[in-house]
Design a protein around this motif. Structure first.
Motif, short mmCIF file in Angstrom:
data_model
loop_
_atom_site.label_atom_id
_atom_site.label_comp_id
_atom_site.label_asym_id
_atom_site.label_seq_id
_atom_site.Cartn_x
_atom_site.Cartn_y
_atom_site.Cartn_z
N HIS A 92 5.25 -0.93 -6.36
CA HIS A 92 4.66 0.50 -6.22
C HIS A 92 4.99 1.88 -5.36
N GLU B 165 -6.06 -0.67 -8.04
CA GLU B 165 -6.66 0.09 -6.91
C GLU B 165 -7.97 0.10 -6.91
N TRP C 250 -7.40 -2.39 -3.61
CA TRP C 250 -6.74 -1.76 -2.67
C TRP C 250 -7.28 -1.74 -1.24
N TRP D 210 6.22 9.59 -8.36
CA TRP D 210 4.98 10.30 -8.27
C TRP D 210 5.19 11.76 -6.87
N CYS E 127 0.41 -1.55 -0.25
CA CYS E 127 -0.21 0.23 0.85
C CYS E 127 0.46 1.49 0.07
N ASN E 128 2.10 1.19 0.71
CA ASN E 128 2.58 2.10 0.77
C ASN E 128 3.64 2.05 1.18
N ALA F 274 -9.26 10.71 -7.75
CA ALA F 274 -8.40 10.03 -6.43
C ALA F 274 -7.42 10.92 -5.51
N GLN G 237 3.35 11.88 -1.75
CA GLN G 237 4.62 10.17 -0.58
C GLN G 237 5.49 10.49 -1.11
N ASN H 250 0.69 3.43 -14.60
CA ASN H 250 -0.55 3.99 -13.62
C ASN H 250 -1.13 5.08 -12.76
N LYS I 154 6.77 2.88 -1.47
CA LYS I 154 6.70 4.01 -1.98
C LYS I 154 8.29 5.15 -1.59
N ILE J 297 -4.90 11.88 -3.63
CA ILE J 297 -5.35 11.49 -2.53
C ILE J 297 -4.23 13.26 -1.56
N TRP K 56 -7.81 2.57 2.49
CA TRP K 56 -7.97 3.66 2.84
C TRP K 56 -9.17 5.21 2.72
N GLN L 269 -6.37 2.65 -12.12
CA GLN L 269 -6.48 2.42 -10.67
C GLN L 269 -7.45 1.38 -10.18
N ASN M 204 3.26 7.20 -11.54
CA ASN M 204 2.10 7.08 -10.67
C ASN M 204 1.66 8.75 -11.26
N GLU M 205 0.46 8.09 -11.70
CA GLU M 205 -0.39 9.48 -11.35
C GLU M 205 -0.21 10.65 -12.85
N HIS N 284 -10.73 3.90 -8.46
CA HIS N 284 -11.39 3.35 -7.32
C HIS N 284 -13.28 4.38 -7.77
#
Ligand code: XIL
Length: 341
Positions: free
Chosen positions: A73, A233, A295, A77, A36-37, A247, A80, A169, A40, A249, A303, A202, A125-126, A204
């Protein structure tokens, strides 16, 4: 849970494996894990040059001992990620050379550490912008390096581990408002002759939005690229949202409703199960979809208890807080059982 055709995964955190019940559920039901984290940039290299892999290693070891695959993952990004990577102490962008050196060192070190243990990486990512004005989001990496930071990340990733699969992603890239920009970015990566194995959508989602038709337009467009398509996710949020479906964060909402503190009403439980059933039936019609990752594992570790509003009681997953399978789980099992091989 894994069907013959689909790898089904879950995002997890290392400390969750302290609970034997959690560990055996994960080992029984999933075919691959995404931290999950704990992979990162903020977790593996918070301080420049000081790498900490112990927490991610714990997930990787669990996966290895239960024959599960691991997805990395993520390497690049805007969230984070420690500020020093792309900015100086005053918040000004680093020079292109300095930022590229940081990106390269990070990707090389992380991918070397997990070489042979991670099947593929969400390299970037993103990066795609939510608004129509430009393809790329305005981020510290882009400000320091320039528009080719995505290409550079894919280049470094392939150099670091030529055996790893490499993915782009992002959220909402299946949706009408964002899809074309994502397709253009992927085209740029391929035109540059760089390796890219798959696109991670993802996923969501909410109970009613987006529509299955809109998601399907996305699955069609990404399938046509010939790359793997992955739902990376997946969750379905049954709680009301004030603002948008974004999404990001950082896009948290100040306050909001927490209507189901005492439990999810039966009719919403059924709606959630129906939504999961239709989503999986849709995914299974697209042979390019190689993996669906949830996710989270259960309602308690999602989350979405803290996003977009902090401290709500949410019910987006296939297992409840006591790790009991919900009607949504059965809906997914039925969809998998009915799928043509
Ligand atoms: C989330 C984690 O699940 C949370 O624990 C953390 O506080 C914030 O990030 N898109 C992504 C994921 O790509 O990395 C995010 O994960 C959820 C949205």
């Amino acid at each position: 849970m894994a069907g013959d055709r689909l790898l089904i995964g879950a995002a997890v955190s290392s400390q969750e494996f302290d609970q034997p019940k959690f560990a055996s559920l994960v080992a029984d039901q999933f075919g691959c894990l995404t931290p999950c984290n704990e992979m990162k940039p903020d977790f593996v290299q918070r301080v420049k040059g000081k790498f900490t892999f112990d927490r991610a290693d714990r997930i990787v070891q669990f996966a290895a001992s239960h024959h599960l695959q691991v997805i990395g993952h993520t390497l690049c990004w805007h969230s984070q990620t420690p500020k020093w990577m792309y900015e100086d102490e005053g918040g000004k962008p680093l020079t292109r050379e300095a930022a590229l050196a940081n990106l390269k060192t990070h990707i090389y070190a992380v991918m070397h550490h997990f070489k042979g243990k991670v099947k593929g990486w969400d390299v970037v990512n993103e990066a795609v912008n939510d608004g129509p004005e430009q393809i790329l989001r305005d981020t510290p990496a882009r400000r320091a390096i320039g528009d080719d930071f995505v290409l550079k990340a894919f280049q470094f990733a392939h150099e670091a581990d030529p055996t790893a699969e490499l993915y782009y992603n992002d959220y909402n890239i299946d949706l009408d408002y964002k899809r074309d920009r994502a397709l253009k970015l992927i085209q740029q990566i391929r035109d540059a002759g760089l390796r890219i194995d798959g696109v991670g959508i993802q996923g969501h989602y909410m109970l009613e939005k987006p529509s299955l038709d809109e998601i399907e337009r996305g699955l069609k467009a990404f399938s046509a690229l010939g790359l793997q398509v992955m739902i990376t996710e997946l969750d379905v949020d049954p709680l009301p949202r004030g603002k948008s479906m974004i999404a990001d964060i950082n896009a948290t909402e100040g306050a909001g409703l927490n209507p189901y503190k005492e439990g999810l009403p039966e009719e919403v439980q059924t709606q959630l199960a129906d939504r999961y059933g239709s989503l999986f039936r849709l995914f299974l019609r697209y042979p390019k979809i190689s993996r669906v990752t949830m996710w989270g594992v259960h309602d308690g570790d999602s989350w979405l208890n803290d996003f977009p509003v902090r401290g709500r009681t949410n019910y987006p997953m296939l297992f409840d807080r006591g790790l009991k399978a919900k009607p949504a789980f059965n809906a997914v099992i039925n969809a998998l059982a009915q799928a043509k091989p």
